[in-house]
Design a protein around this motif. Structure first.
Motif, PDB file in Angstrom:
ATOM      1  N   GLY A 107       0.837  -1.192   0.000  1.00  0.00           N
ATOM      2  CA  GLY A 107       0.000   0.000   0.000  1.00  0.00           C
ATOM      3  C   GLY A 107       0.874   1.245   0.000  1.00  0.00           C
ATOM      4  N   ILE A 108       0.502   2.231  -0.817  1.00  0.00           N
ATOM      5  CA  ILE A 108       1.277   3.471  -0.977  1.00  0.00           C
ATOM      6  C   ILE A 108       0.366   4.676  -0.833  1.00  0.00           C
ATOM      7  CG2 ILE A 108       2.478   4.915  -2.696  1.00  0.00           C
ATOM      8  CD1 ILE A 108       3.620   2.422  -3.930  1.00  0.00           C
ATOM      9  N   ASP A 109       0.872   5.712  -0.206  1.00  0.00           N
ATOM     10  CA  ASP A 109       0.256   7.040  -0.215  1.00  0.00           C
ATOM     11  C   ASP A 109       1.359   8.040  -0.525  1.00  0.00           C
ATOM     12  OD1 ASP A 109      -1.107   9.411   0.139  1.00  0.00           O
ATOM     13  OD2 ASP A 109      -1.398   9.165   2.312  1.00  0.00           O
ATOM     14  N   LEU A 110       1.226   8.726  -1.641  1.00  0.00           N
ATOM     15  CA  LEU A 110       2.206   9.765  -2.018  1.00  0.00           C
ATOM     16  C   LEU A 110       1.836  11.054  -1.291  1.00  0.00           C
ATOM     17  CD1 LEU A 110       2.577   9.026  -5.842  1.00  0.00           C
ATOM     18  CD2 LEU A 110       4.074   8.323  -3.974  1.00  0.00           C
ATOM     19  N   SER A 111       1.917  10.988   0.012  1.00  0.00           N
ATOM     20  CA  SER A 111       1.380  12.006   0.916  1.00  0.00           C
ATOM     21  C   SER A 111       2.321  13.165   1.192  1.00  0.00           C
ATOM     22  CB  SER A 111       1.033  11.354   2.254  1.00  0.00           C
ATOM     23  OG  SER A 111       2.218  10.815   2.832  1.00  0.00           O
ATOM     24  N   GLY A 112       3.611  12.980   0.888  1.00  0.00           N
ATOM     25  CA  GLY A 112       4.592  13.975   1.311  1.00  0.00           C
ATOM     26  C   GLY A 112       5.060  13.740   2.733  1.00  0.00           C
ATOM     27  N   ARG A 113       4.539  12.669   3.362  1.00  0.00           N
ATOM     28  CA  ARG A 113       4.935  12.300   4.722  1.00  0.00           C
ATOM     29  C   ARG A 113       5.532  10.900   4.670  1.00  0.00           C
ATOM     30  NH1 ARG A 113      -0.213  13.870   5.100  1.00  0.00           N
ATOM     31  NH2 ARG A 113      -0.924  11.776   5.721  1.00  0.00           N
ATOM     32  N   PRO A 114       6.813  10.760   4.966  1.00  0.00           N
ATOM     33  CA  PRO A 114       7.437   9.435   4.871  1.00  0.00           C
ATOM     34  C   PRO A 114       7.077   8.540   6.048  1.00  0.00           C
ATOM     35  CG  PRO A 114       9.039  11.052   5.610  1.00  0.00           C
ATOM     36  CD  PRO A 114       7.785  11.814   5.315  1.00  0.00           C
ATOM     37  N   TYR A 115       6.824   7.276   5.713  1.00  0.00           N
ATOM     38  CA  TYR A 115       6.620   6.247   6.736  1.00  0.00           C
ATOM     39  C   TYR A 115       6.822   4.903   6.059  1.00  0.00           C
ATOM     40  CZ  TYR A 115       4.888   3.761  10.785  1.00  0.00           C
ATOM     41  OH  TYR A 115       4.801   2.944  11.878  1.00  0.00           O
ATOM     42  N   TYR A 116       7.435   3.960   6.788  1.00  0.00           N
ATOM     43  CA  TYR A 116       7.663   2.629   6.221  1.00  0.00           C
ATOM     44  C   TYR A 116       7.341   1.561   7.241  1.00  0.00           C
ATOM     45  CZ  TYR A 116       9.841  -1.505   4.297  1.00  0.00           C
ATOM     46  OH  TYR A 116      10.044  -2.771   3.831  1.00  0.00           O
ATOM     47  N   SER A 117       6.668   0.495   6.775  1.00  0.00           N
ATOM     48  CA  SER A 117       6.358  -0.635   7.638  1.00  0.00           C
ATOM     49  C   SER A 117       6.320  -1.909   6.799  1.00  0.00           C
ATOM     50  CB  SER A 117       4.990  -0.417   8.294  1.00  0.00           C
ATOM     51  OG  SER A 117       4.623  -1.543   9.072  1.00  0.00           O
ATOM     52  N   SER A 118       6.835  -3.007   7.375  1.00  0.00           N
ATOM     53  CA  SER A 118       6.756  -4.312   6.712  1.00  0.00           C
ATOM     54  C   SER A 118       6.818  -5.410   7.751  1.00  0.00           C
ATOM     55  CB  SER A 118       7.901  -4.495   5.709  1.00  0.00           C
ATOM     56  OG  SER A 118       9.093  -4.836   6.391  1.00  0.00           O
ATOM     57  N   ASP A 119       6.438  -6.607   7.331  1.00  0.00           N
ATOM     58  CA  ASP A 119       6.562  -7.764   8.216  1.00  0.00           C
ATOM     59  C   ASP A 119       7.106  -8.975   7.452  1.00  0.00           C
ATOM     60  OD1 ASP A 119       4.373  -8.454   6.665  1.00  0.00           O
ATOM     61  OD2 ASP A 119       3.054  -8.932   8.347  1.00  0.00           O
ATOM     62  N   PHE A 120       8.092  -8.735   6.597  1.00  0.00           N
ATOM     63  CA  PHE A 120       8.687  -9.826   5.828  1.00  0.00           C
ATOM     64  C   PHE A 120       9.293 -10.870   6.773  1.00  0.00           C
ATOM     65  CE2 PHE A 120       9.381  -6.208   2.746  1.00  0.00           C
ATOM     66  CZ  PHE A 120       8.332  -6.576   1.912  1.00  0.00           C
TER      67      PHE A 120
END
Length: 195
Positions: A107-120
């Motif tokens: 899921g992506i939001d080109l919001s101008g606000r960085p955030y990253y999450s994953s559960d690989f």
């Protein structure tokens, strides 16, 4: 409207040139020196329908870390530059990608606000010549450089190659959706009037 960007970045650890066309056909000319990473980026270009030219000279005598992380920084910068003002784009993108026993959502939001999450969840330290821990490092660097929200959820998967490939392809499809221009959108897709 041309949505093409070129970015160069030179440090003591890496020398990178990247060109991306968001409205391409999936052509890729990629050489990072890390074979499995090249394969993943070629899949990103093909499945996102982005034209990507990428040349990286990195300190691979140390390991693959700087090469992959710095490529994430440069690709993020290039995406941000190519998207431009964000007028008319859908802004959000998501894709659920199956690959054999693996199922990964992006899921992506080109919001101008960085955030990253994953559960690989990997079984081994490496896939080919790439450390599996570098998947998170790459996408983290990319998300902060591009100023986007980027989330991955791994629903299932046991083959490390499939997990990473599903992630890169899901990212490609999600980004293609997010940067798609919709004529119904006046200005930017935000009640604030800016993204």
């Amino acid at each position: 409207m041309s949505r093409i960007a070129e970015v160069s970045r030179v440090t003591k650890e890496t020398d990178i040139y990247l060109k991306i066309n968001l409205d391409g056909t999936g052509k890729a000319d990629i050489d990072t020196g890390v074979g499995f990473f090249d394969h993943m980026l070629e899949g990103f270009a093909k499945h996102g329908l982005f034209d990507v030219e990428l040349k990286v000279k990195g300190d691979l005598k140390v390991d693959c870390h700087h090469t992959i992380e710095d490529t994430g920084i440069v690709l993020g910068e290039a995406i941000k530059k190519a998207v431009g003002s964000k007028k008319g784009i859908k802004r959000y993108g998501n894709f659920l990608l199956p690959m054999d026993e693996t199922l990964v959502m992006c899921g992506i939001d080109l919001s101008g606000r960085p955030y990253y999450s994953s559960d690989f969840n990997y079984s081994n330290d490496k896939t080919g010549d790439m450390d599996n821990c570098m998947v998170d490092e790459f996408f983290y660097a990319l998300s902060y450089s591009a100023m986007m929200n980027l989330h991955f959820v791994q629903f299932r998967g046991s083959n490390d190659h499939h997990i990473t490939e599903a992630a890169f392809k899901a990212f490609a499809k999600s980004l293609d959706m997010a940067v798609t221009v919709d004529d119904r959108i006046q200005g930017v897709l935000s009640t604030k009037g800016t993204i």
